[in-house]
Design an enzyme around this catalytic site. Structure first.
Site, PDB file in Angstrom:
ATOM      1  N   TYR A 270      49.183 -12.507  -6.440  1.00  0.00           N
ATOM      2  CA  TYR A 270      49.117 -11.351  -5.536  1.00  0.00           C
ATOM      3  C   TYR A 270      49.123 -11.825  -4.084  1.00  0.00           C
ATOM      4  CZ  TYR A 270      47.191  -6.914  -3.671  1.00  0.00           C
ATOM      5  OH  TYR A 270      46.971  -5.742  -2.991  1.00  0.00           O
TER       6      TYR A 270
ATOM      7  N   ASP B 264      61.810   0.814 -11.203  1.00  0.00           N
ATOM      8  CA  ASP B 264      61.146  -0.436 -10.839  1.00  0.00           C
ATOM      9  C   ASP B 264      61.838  -1.000  -9.599  1.00  0.00           C
ATOM     10  OD1 ASP B 264      60.241  -2.996 -10.569  1.00  0.00           O
ATOM     11  OD2 ASP B 264      60.575  -3.583 -12.650  1.00  0.00           O
TER      12      ASP B 264
ATOM     13  N   GLY C  24      66.293  -4.135   2.467  1.00  0.00           N
ATOM     14  CA  GLY C  24      67.748  -3.920   2.458  1.00  0.00           C
ATOM     15  C   GLY C  24      68.078  -2.446   2.541  1.00  0.00           C
TER      16      GLY C  24
ATOM     17  N   GLY D 123      50.401   5.771  -7.906  1.00  0.00           N
ATOM     18  CA  GLY D 123      49.181   4.964  -7.850  1.00  0.00           C
ATOM     19  C   GLY D 123      48.100   5.642  -7.024  1.00  0.00           C
TER      20      GLY D 123
ATOM     21  N   ASN E  99      57.263   2.714 -11.265  1.00  0.00           N
ATOM     22  CA  ASN E  99      57.689   2.346 -12.629  1.00  0.00           C
ATOM     23  C   ASN E  99      56.590   2.651 -13.650  1.00  0.00           C
ATOM     24  OD1 ASN E  99      55.825   0.345 -12.246  1.00  0.00           O
ATOM     25  ND2 ASN E  99      57.209  -1.368 -12.590  1.00  0.00           N
TER      26      ASN E  99
END
Ligand code: UDP
Length: 328
Positions: free
Chosen positions: A146, A57, A103, A11, A33
């Site tokens: 968002y 993803d 995690g 991005g 992704n």
């Protein structure tokens, strides 16, 4: 060598962060992704032995082998047009994606920085926005997917910090611009520059009295870098406090591009914040950071970048109409 995982690597911000950490001598694992990211943004990194890319993803279980020192979670659609097109993915990457990465950070004993946003302040009733302000968000509006994903993201990050003792950082990013923005993402800077380059009139939404404060990407990346390496776990605003109305900004673009385009007025999208300006006192005090690139310099670099794109890219960027989402 320190190893860092950067999600949203293809991005706009993610790709600049990959460049920064490669330049600082890190081994970078990029993950994306490619729903809104573009491999062209990181094409130049594939030949670098300190860069790896994973097409994945992060809303699904994330596995990385070997040690990991840092994680930057920058995967997310980030423009109002994208939230309207892919609302569920937007919610998932901010919530499930963040949970997976927290995690992973816990498993690897890595420090994690998550990309939050000025959107957590919604259409703010406090101006300029300090980190103490709780915000004014419409949970069920088009931006809610968002805003609420990012608010949840902050909550779960602080929960991992407090409950598991994880080293976490939260950056609240205000409007940022520069090369590699997606020309068709609908955000105001690529929209106006695309229109000027195609010889179309500039579409100002509402009366153009709403304000934004635009930060050049190199300043943003420097702020994020300093925050990651700081010892501060509470949210920090990173943005440029120099505020301008959208109408005045459209006039600046007409001057910059030397075109004779007119401004045309379109309906204001639903829940479009009326004013936005970061209070950056915290960033100054804790990170010794403030923006260095003024709008004239940053916009010149950005305009030159867009001017260098192909005719085909420009055609793909045609303006999308928000009018069916009006309320005001
Ligand atoms: N905007 C506009 N014309 C456009 C695109 C955006 O007037 O073609 C306005 C939009 O209504 C908002 C501001 O520009 O008030 C910034 O919009 P953007 O989508 O870049 O980001 P936001 O800060 O709203 O998330």
């Amino acid at each position: 060598m320190k190893r860092i995982l950067i999600t949203g690597a293809a991005g706009f911000l993610g790709s600049h962060l990959c460049d920064k950490f490669i330049a600082e001598g890190y081994h970078v694992l990029g993950m994306d992704n490619l729903i809104t990211g573009d491999l062209n943004n990181i094409d130049h990194l594939f030949k670098n032995k300190n860069f790896e890319f994973y097409h994945h993803d992060v809303s699904k279980f994330v596995h990385v082998s070997g040690k990991l020192d840092y994680i930057l979670h920058f995967a997310s659609p980030a423009s109002p047009i994208d939230y309207l097109k892919i609302p569920i993915q937007t919610l998932k990457v901010g919530s499930l994606g963040t949970h997976n990465l927290l995690g992973l950070a816990k498993e690897k004993n890595a420090r994690i920085l998550i990309a939050s946003t000025s959107e957590v302040y919604g259409d703010p009733l406090v101006h300029p926005q300090t980190e103490e302000y709780y915000g004014n968000v419409n949970t069920i509006g088009p931006r809610g997917v968002y805003d609420e994903a990012k608010r949840f993201q902050e909550s779960i990050t602080m929960a991992y910090h407090r409950f598991h003792g994880l080293e976490t950082r939260i950056v609240r990013i205000f409007n940022t611009y520069g090369p590699r923005m997606r020309l068709n993402d609908g955000r105001v800077i690529p929209a106006f520059i695309g229109q000027a380059l195609r010889g179309e009139d500039l579409t100002v939404f509402g009366e153009g009295n709403q304000t934004r404060s635009f930060c050049y990407v190199d300043d943003q990346v420097d702020g994020i870098y300093r925050l990651l390496l700081s010892e501060y776990a509470e949210p920090v605003n990173i943005g440029n406090p120099h505020e301008i109305t959208i109408k005045d900004f459209a006039e600046e673009i007409i001057k910059l591009t030397g075109t004779d385009q007119k401004i045309v007025y379109k309906p204001l999208p639903k829940d479009d914040p009326m004013q936005r300006q970061p209070d950056i006192t915290r960033a100054k005090e804790i990170l010794g950071w403030e923006p260095k690139v003024n709008r004239a310099e940053g916009m010149k670099i950005t305009y030159d970048y867009f001017k260098g794109l192909s005719e085909e890219d420009l055609r793909k960027s045609e303006h999308k109409d928000f009018s069916k989402h009006i309320v005001r």
